[in-house]
Write a protein that holds these residues in place. Sequence first.
Motif, PDB file in Angstrom:
ATOM      1  N   ASP A  96       2.841  11.674   7.020  1.00 12.78           N
ATOM      2  CA  ASP A  96       4.476  11.267   7.661  1.00 12.78           C
ATOM      3  C   ASP A  96       5.260  12.382   7.154  1.00 12.78           C
ATOM      4  OD1 ASP A  96       3.715   8.850   9.006  1.00 12.78           O
ATOM      5  OD2 ASP A  96       4.049   7.402   7.436  1.00 12.78           O
ATOM      6  N   VAL A 145      11.106   8.600   9.773  1.00 16.16           N
ATOM      7  CA  VAL A 145       9.934   9.187   9.945  1.00 16.16           C
ATOM      8  C   VAL A 145       9.903   9.945  11.233  1.00 16.16           C
ATOM      9  CG1 VAL A 145       7.308   9.095  10.148  1.00 16.16           C
ATOM     10  CG2 VAL A 145       8.275   7.909   8.629  1.00 16.16           C
ATOM     11  N   ILE A 192      -1.151  11.948  17.006  1.00 17.35           N
ATOM     12  CA  ILE A 192       0.098  12.311  16.515  1.00 17.35           C
ATOM     13  C   ILE A 192       1.433  11.890  17.293  1.00 17.35           C
ATOM     14  CG2 ILE A 192       1.232  14.607  15.887  1.00 17.35           C
ATOM     15  CD1 ILE A 192      -1.769  15.842  16.452  1.00 17.35           C
ATOM     16  N   THR A 193       2.319  11.489  16.609  1.00  9.67           N
ATOM     17  CA  THR A 193       3.337  11.030  17.188  1.00  9.67           C
ATOM     18  C   THR A 193       4.527  11.640  16.894  1.00  9.67           C
ATOM     19  OG1 THR A 193       3.886   9.308  16.092  1.00  9.67           O
ATOM     20  CG2 THR A 193       2.612   8.917  18.100  1.00  9.67           C
ATOM     21  N   SER A 240      -3.842  11.530   7.658  1.00  4.35           N
ATOM     22  CA  SER A 240      -2.856  10.837   7.983  1.00  4.35           C
ATOM     23  C   SER A 240      -1.629  11.243   7.121  1.00  4.35           C
ATOM     24  CB  SER A 240      -2.880   9.232   7.469  1.00  4.35           C
ATOM     25  OG  SER A 240      -4.059   8.869   8.382  1.00  4.35           O
ATOM     26  N   ASN A 287       3.838  10.300  21.792  1.00  2.57           N
ATOM     27  CA  ASN A 287       2.460  10.654  21.745  1.00  2.57           C
ATOM     28  C   ASN A 287       2.313  12.242  22.072  1.00  2.57           C
ATOM     29  OD1 ASN A 287      -0.186  11.126  21.338  1.00  2.57           O
ATOM     30  ND2 ASN A 287      -0.693   9.150  21.891  1.00  2.57           N
ATOM     31  N   PRO A 340       8.828   6.839  19.562  1.00  2.00           N
ATOM     32  CA  PRO A 340       7.798   8.061  19.000  1.00  2.00           C
ATOM     33  C   PRO A 340       7.133   8.317  20.540  1.00  2.00           C
ATOM     34  CG  PRO A 340       7.656   6.048  17.680  1.00  2.00           C
ATOM     35  CD  PRO A 340       8.331   5.680  18.767  1.00  2.00           C
ATOM     36  N   LEU A 397       7.626  12.898  12.424  1.00  2.00           N
ATOM     37  CA  LEU A 397       6.297  13.303  12.479  1.00  2.00           C
ATOM     38  C   LEU A 397       5.263  12.225  11.946  1.00  2.00           C
ATOM     39  CD1 LEU A 397       4.470  15.463  14.143  1.00  2.00           C
ATOM     40  CD2 LEU A 397       4.334  16.557  11.826  1.00  2.00           C
ATOM     41  N   HIS A 398       4.445  11.578  12.818  1.00  2.00           N
ATOM     42  CA  HIS A 398       3.338  10.929  12.164  1.00  2.00           C
ATOM     43  C   HIS A 398       2.121  11.035  12.606  1.00  2.00           C
ATOM     44  CE1 HIS A 398       1.820   7.014  11.060  1.00  2.00           C
ATOM     45  NE2 HIS A 398       1.185   6.810  12.259  1.00  2.00           N
ATOM     46  N   VAL A 399       1.267  11.369  11.519  1.00  2.00           N
ATOM     47  CA  VAL A 399      -0.089  11.765  11.820  1.00  2.00           C
ATOM     48  C   VAL A 399      -0.807  10.692  11.334  1.00  2.00           C
ATOM     49  CG1 VAL A 399      -1.895  13.368  11.436  1.00  2.00           C
ATOM     50  CG2 VAL A 399       0.709  14.152  11.502  1.00  2.00           C
ATOM     51  N   HIS A 400      -1.818  10.321  12.407  1.00  2.00           N
ATOM     52  CA  HIS A 400      -2.740   9.045  11.766  1.00  2.00           C
ATOM     53  C   HIS A 400      -4.077   9.379  12.135  1.00  2.00           C
ATOM     54  CE1 HIS A 400      -3.690   4.978  10.933  1.00  2.00           C
ATOM     55  NE2 HIS A 400      -4.447   4.974  12.195  1.00  2.00           N
ATOM     56  N   HIS A 407       9.226  13.025   7.203  1.00  2.00           N
ATOM     57  CA  HIS A 407      10.562  12.319   7.282  1.00  2.00           C
ATOM     58  C   HIS A 407      11.752  13.512   7.808  1.00  2.00           C
ATOM     59  CE1 HIS A 407       9.753   8.646   5.590  1.00  2.00           C
ATOM     60  NE2 HIS A 407       9.024   9.349   4.869  1.00  2.00           N
TER      61      HIS A 407
END
Lengths: 529, 444
Positions: free
Chosen positions: A294, A270, A329-330, A292, A344, A342, A272-275, A296
């Motif tokens: 992810d 992963v 967002i990381t 949210s 931020n 990651p 780009l991780h959006v939470h 890859h």
Amino acid sequence: MQESTVITRSEEKSSPYAVEMRDIYKAWPGVVASNHVNLQVKKGEIHALVGENGAGKSTLMNILYGIVKPDSGEVLINGTAVHISGPRDAIRLGIGMVHQHFMLIPPLTVAENIVLGSEPGGIAAPYDRKRARADILALSKRYGLPIDPDLRIEKLSVGQQQRVEILKMLYRGADILVMDEPTGVLTPQETDELFLVLRDLVKQGKTIIFITHKLREVLEITDAITVLRRGQNVGELVTKQTNQREIARAMVGRDVLLRVEKTPANPGPVVLHVHDLEAQSDRDLACLHKVSLDVHAGEILGIAGVEGNGQTELVEVLTGMRKPTGGEITMADVKDGQAGTPKNITTMGARGVRVAGMSHIPEDRRESGLVITESIEDNSILGRHRWQQFSWRGMVLQLKNIASWAQKLIDEFDVRTPSATAAMSTLSGGNQQKLIIARELEANPIVLIASQPTRGVDIGAIEFIHRQLIAQRDAGKAVLLISAELDEIRSLSDRIAVMYEGQIVDIVSPDATEEELGILMTGGHQDPQ
Amino acid sequence: MASPTVQRRTSAPASQLARWMQKFRAALGRPLIAVLVAFVLGGIIIMITTPGPLDNRFITAVSTYYYLIAGSFGSLQSISYTLAKATPLIFAGLAVAIAYRAGLFNIGAAGQLTVGSMVAGIIGIQLAALPGWLLVPLMLLGSMVAGGIWGGIVGVLKAWRGAHEVVTSIMLNWTAFYVCAFLVEGPFQAPKLSQQTLPMAPQATIPSLAILYNQTLGTFLPQIPDPAQYTVDAGLLIAFVAMLVYWFITARTTFGYELRVIGQNPKAARYAGISVRKNIVMVMFMAGAFAGLAGAVRLMGQAPYQLISSAFSTDSTGFDAIGVALLGRTTSIGVLLASLLFGGLQQAGPYLQSYVDVPGDIITIMQALVLFSIAIEYLPSLQRFMPSFLVKSSRPPLVPSLITTKPAEEKGEADMQAVESGHRATSDTVEKTGLKPTSSGQEE
């Protein structure tokens, strides 16, 4: 108006054509825009005029509308040779043009916009609001184009604005409507509505010339097709007897891959991780609800959805143009298949996220992706102008480096331009988009966010852009693709996230049928299987 | 691929000279026409207003222009007067120009100039004991900071409150005029005088250029005889430095780049992560600093070397600067040339009165006509009737002019772009029909 109808009847037999352009030749210094082009449009048909950017469609229509004078050739309207020396003449002959970018005045009402320039009572009398209103209501009833004449244009949706444009032409007595890429700005629903209207207009005896890039629409709505390539006729087709492939080949001059060729994705970690992302729209209304995602490395995540369901805001938040009201967002770098720590990037701002390794192809290139009046060189560093290679300590521009960078983009992405110092406005739409894509890809991003990357560009360029996106994926980038074209999403994406009212309602595989996606996009739920 | 109706030219780009020529024409074509049109109209006005038979009127008009040139550039002395008049105009012109680059219309140069001259004056009076090498830079710096703050207020109001810069800067103009008039007639009033401050001490002034030359280069080069007759002061040199600084900022720095992006397309600035607010405040500060210098140099360089309370609101420099910046197309060379024109006109005004018996006010009319014909140029409905070589200058040609075989036909250049792309075509039509698109098509 009356007269021309009379002529029409008397010459019905001798000329079945509402518009006939014979042997039109027009050269500009250095380029032949229209090389003995013929166009025959029958009365009461919807006639498609297709061709790539720069094929000469616009020149031909500008000649018909009197904006451009041809070097030779003649124009016949309803079988009579005419001399059109300006839009005023064209309107008098019953030709109306609906431009792609509407020519309406936002603070004025619908009625005021429609009658503008030909107000009831003429120029000397005071503006007769009541009569204008009554005229328009009658008109809208007659042609089945319901609209409230007292609303101000700025309150209307794009589809409604287009309706006003059409009414404006009908009000001026147009019998022949030229529609320049009318669906480019419409949602699928609005497009369907427009097609209903067009069919209705044809039933009432109007003739329509339909300029477009979208072959599906050509097949759906038109009766006959004229294809132009490099200023020449390359095909007169009857819609019922042709197919998408044949038209595309005529336009481009070779076979075009309508489906994108790609190998299965090889997704990595992963990136780009959006939470739980939350954000507000320009009107301070919540428009993203706990989004949210992810993405890859080495995959294309498509975001499908009817426009206006939060996609624009999502992209803006991800690219640092809009501040989120919540969530995180990381972004992580990838080395040797392993994700780094990651970072931020939630509040970094547009400049910060670029430095962190994000590239962004914006949804409207003319509006935000380019400064159209400035040179290609200037545009080639937009957003990265403070980077070390372009400016000394982020303060003094390194003109030589910028020039060679711009030249590199031009060469590697085959941007057609006389020089790197030419103003962006001198490039065709497809080439403008290519420069943006060149700029964003050459920066060697970790994450690429492509928003409507092929909007308004022609088939050849679409193919090129699609291949570039796949190449980025194969090079291990994380690609987030947002598009209103369901076909595009389905053929490029490895996974499809569907957005509805600011939420991700589901993430499905690209094998999902159009119907399944359609249900999700409109808020319905997939049947549990 | 977009089909290549225009092939990429592999031939070498136009030669340096040709490119300069092209640039020159693009930059000067329209302003020159504007000035010419103004002069022709001015001539007609002179012919209408002078008495006598027609040929007599014609001779008056022609001789007016003769004395206009003779009075402004006819002799070394008149050139020096013209330069003295042009110096503050250059600074103030740059003040309007730099704001215009960011899409801001700085009407407030007059107020910024007033505040700048006031602060320079206060420093000059209060610290008169300091030596010149310290005092003069201090006064210049003080004027820049003061003008900068005055302009910066406009920027802050625009950036954070959305207040339109035209409104706020006009209001601040009057604030500046009256506050400074109060200061001059109050705390800094010269003894026994009512409306003036004390004159600046000699070391608090900028020397005349001719005298400065005689004292420096003139010691080993030929001396200028009778230097006192040439009034232009060394402020002109500072103006040249300011022009250089302006050019460097706008053409060579990332700040100038960001200004261009903001001015031409604020949405692209947002896309690129350029802070519009910060840049607006900074550019208005710089504009104010340039205008402040105009006030200081005027005070320190030219007689009477003192502040006069009634002169603040009647000094037209800050407003002429708008014309200078627009006529000069916001380039530093353009501002210089336009300043020379306006300075020359103002210098020659009194000549007309005495030699051809045409009221000196005709100069004001001509300045207004120049402005008018520049403004008119921006009207799209008139653009349609303009000869093609003028229309072209606003848009760089698609194909370098070297490879074109015949001159562009009317509207050729504009429409060629139309050929290139369907999108262009529609927006070109937009411009031609003089209407504005409502949707995303805003472009220039």
